[in-house]
Enzyme design. Structure first.
Site, PDB file in Angstrom:
ATOM      1  N   LYS A  93       0.878  -1.160   0.000  1.00  0.00           N
ATOM      2  CA  LYS A  93       0.000   0.000   0.000  1.00  0.00           C
ATOM      3  C   LYS A  93       0.918   1.213   0.000  1.00  0.00           C
ATOM      4  CE  LYS A  93      -2.788   2.863   2.699  1.00  0.00           C
ATOM      5  NZ  LYS A  93      -3.213   3.219   4.039  1.00  0.00           N
ATOM      6  N   GLY A 154      -7.483   9.583   9.478  1.00  0.00           N
ATOM      7  CA  GLY A 154      -7.766   9.782  10.899  1.00  0.00           C
ATOM      8  C   GLY A 154      -8.805  10.850  11.193  1.00  0.00           C
ATOM      9  N   ALA A 181      -9.075   5.505   4.231  1.00  0.00           N
ATOM     10  CA  ALA A 181      -8.872   6.694   5.057  1.00  0.00           C
ATOM     11  C   ALA A 181     -10.107   7.574   5.167  1.00  0.00           C
ATOM     12  CB  ALA A 181      -7.712   7.550   4.539  1.00  0.00           C
ATOM     13  N   GLY A 182     -10.265   8.116   6.363  1.00  0.00           N
ATOM     14  CA  GLY A 182     -11.291   9.123   6.606  1.00  0.00           C
ATOM     15  C   GLY A 182     -12.631   8.591   7.074  1.00  0.00           C
ATOM     16  N   ASN A 203      -8.726   2.215  10.135  1.00  0.00           N
ATOM     17  CA  ASN A 203      -7.924   1.882  11.312  1.00  0.00           C
ATOM     18  C   ASN A 203      -8.420   2.642  12.538  1.00  0.00           C
ATOM     19  OD1 ASN A 203      -4.354   1.315  11.745  1.00  0.00           O
ATOM     20  ND2 ASN A 203      -5.890   1.443  13.289  1.00  0.00           N
ATOM     21  N   THR A 204      -8.252   3.980  12.489  1.00  0.00           N
ATOM     22  CA  THR A 204      -8.536   4.785  13.673  1.00  0.00           C
ATOM     23  C   THR A 204      -9.962   4.589  14.190  1.00  0.00           C
ATOM     24  OG1 THR A 204      -7.053   6.416  12.725  1.00  0.00           O
ATOM     25  CG2 THR A 204      -8.354   7.124  14.593  1.00  0.00           C
TER      26      THR A 204
END
Lengths: 253, 274
Positions: A93, A154, A181-182, A203-204
């Site tokens: 990635k 994040g 993301a996001g 993830n976050t």
């Protein structure tokens, strides 16, 4: 689901492995969510010592190393080569960060690194914006998968530019794409899948939830619901109300 | 820091539960400063503070930070954990050795493995014990001297990327900590860690820019998969290990459970016997 470099994934959920309260929570989150891919950062984690890497390998899912934290093509290429040795996979990635505050991709560095790594036999998953021109150039450079962002890493803002993402999806109907993301809420994941994307990566939103295990499961359910809805050919919104039960002939009292 | 409530924002509930008694136990052998701890966030990061508040207990909102810490004059938002405490780890260790000596315990410094010792052995060597399931989590810290800054209690700065805590010690000395990286990299402190820790400290109080850097540190925290310490019983050897970032907070509870097991065979929740 479209295949990722010849690999058909069992579920459309990819999870990051950073920021969990403890590895035992990470393992439980993966089990509950049945995520099919784990992303792992070489630069910050697992770079030294086997213990964390053993935990990731023990998850029994595909491992997608990333070049998180790289700010230039050269740095990203070196990190990718190290990752290939450590994790024994051609998957990478590719993150080339262009702006320290928003962490948005550097399109020029990303393109250069994609070109170099694809030529070197890597199977590149470039983390990119929803820009259609850049997407075309990344594909020309050898990428066979795209990872457009939903919003800055994040931030938890969801799909910041639905129009742009919908256009990108339509422009390259055969290319596997992951919204990366996001994402902050399961509804964002469902939204992405309803738009026709092939998977979501986050993830976050899971790792920093009060209950990461429950949140991982919620995201898995939402991603699957969105995928199912997309496959079921949803109705188009319309402005005219249309009663689901005919009103003509109803008793008028 | 003896800050079980703050640690509860991410740690297992066992840490909060056992950590409550730590300050009382340490106060029997060393100087413990009972002035609570302060958790602050810059206005942009108020969501971090709200989340921290939801996940911890025993705090009060602080409308005016400078009323508690006159040196913190920025536009911080804050929570106060009144019943938390702090100590100086090196001073505490010295005091502990002296307290043991006063009770007739002989302290010997030597290199030895459990095999070479007769009778029951308590092995608290951290990473060197090489226990199965134990991993190293890298942590980095700085020690600064800033004589013009006065803080009377530990201050945690919440930040989405670079969280920081500052613990005041005597003579204008401050300990800045700490990074937490899933890596067994044993090298010295990284430039990035120095930048991040100092950057966060500067955001807390710009006068830290003029501080004297006394010391840097980088080492591995031994941890089990759930980041909760254990007494692992292997025959006559009791391994007290996996204290992660809770060394001083969890040492009393772990020691008490080891003693209860050795003397009465009681298996507390931290004891893992075959």
């Amino acid at each position: 689901m479209r295949e990722f470099y010849g690999v058909a994934l069992a579920t459309p959920l990819m999870l990051g492995t950073a920021q969990y309260p403890a590895p035992s929570v990470l393992e439980a989150a993966f089990r509950q969510s049945q995520a099919s891919v784990a992303t792992v950062s070489l630069r910050r984690e697992a770079g030294a010592g086997q213990a964390f890497w053993d935990i990731i390998r023990g998850l029994g899912v595909h491992v997608l190393p990333n070049t998180a934290g790289c700010h230039s093509a050269r740095e990203a290429i070196t990190t990718a080569r190290m990752a290939r040795e450590v994790f024994e996979t051609n998957w990478i990635k590719l993150e080339v960060i262009g702006h320290a505050d928003t962490l948005q991709p550097d399109p020029f560095g990303l393109l250069a690194a994609t070109e170099a790594l694809a030529a070197d036999g890597f199977e590149v998953f470039p983390y990119t914006t929803e820009d259609q021109v850049l997407a075309g150039r990344l594909l020309d450079a050898g990428a066979r998968v795209l990872m457009p962002w939903g919003a800055p890493i994040g931030s938890g803002l969801g799909l910041n530019n639905r129009y742009g993402l919908r256009t990108l999806r339509a422009a390259f109907p055969d290319v596997p794409m992951v919204i990366d993301a996001g994402l902050g809420l399961p509804s964002h994941a469902a939204d992405a899948m309803e738009l026709g994307f092939d998977a979501v990566l986050l993830n976050t939103a899971v790792a920093q939830a009060g209950d990461p295990v429950a949140m991982a499961r919620a995201f898995a359910m939402a991603a699957q619901a969105g995928a199912l809805a997309h496959a079921a050919d949803p109705m188009e919104p319309r402005e005219m109300a249309a009663p689901s039960t005919p009103v003509l002939g109803q008793a008028w009292l | 820091m003896l800050a079980p409530r703050c640690e509860g924002a991410v740690a297992d509930p066992a840490i909060v539960r056992h950590g409550q008694a730590a300050a009382g136990h340490w106060a029997e052998v060393t100087r413990v400063v009972q002035r609570g701890s302060l958790v602050v966030a810059l206005p942009r990061d108020r969501a971090e503070l709200a989340r921290f508040a939801r996940r911890t207990s025993g705090h009060t909102a602080v409308p005016d930070v400078s009323a508690l810490e006159p040196d913190l004059t920025g536009p911080h938002r804050a929570l106060f954990m009144a019943d938390e405490a702090h100590l100086d780890p090196r001073e505490a260790l010295g005091d502990l050795v002296r307290a043991l000596a006063a009770r007739g315990v002989t302290v010997t410094r030597d290199t030895v493995t459990p095999d070479a010792v007769l009778g029951p052995v308590i092995d608290a060597r951290g990473m060197a014990a090489g226990l199965a399931g134990l991993r190293g989590v890298r942590g980095e810290m700085l020690v600064l001297r800033a004589r013009d800054i006065r803080l009377s209690r530990p201050v945690r700065l919440l930040h989405p990327r670079h969280p920081l805590y500052v613990v005041p010690r005597a003579d204008g000395v401050f300990m800045l900590g700490a990074t937490q990286i899933e890596s067994a990299d044993w090298r010295g402190i990284s430039a990035r860690a120095v930048l991040e820790l100092l950057g966060a400290a500067y955001a807390l109080d710009p006068r830290f820019a003029e501080a004297e850097v006394l010391e840097t540190g980088a080492d591995l925290r031994p941890a089990f998969a759930d980041n909760v310490p254990r007494v692992v019983v292997r025959g006559r050897v009791l391994h007290l290990n996996g204290l992660f970032r809770h060394g001083y907070l969890m040492a009393p509870a772990l020691a008490l459970q080891a003693v209860a097991y050795l003397t009465n065979g009681i298996k507390g929740d931290l004891v893992h016997a075959d």
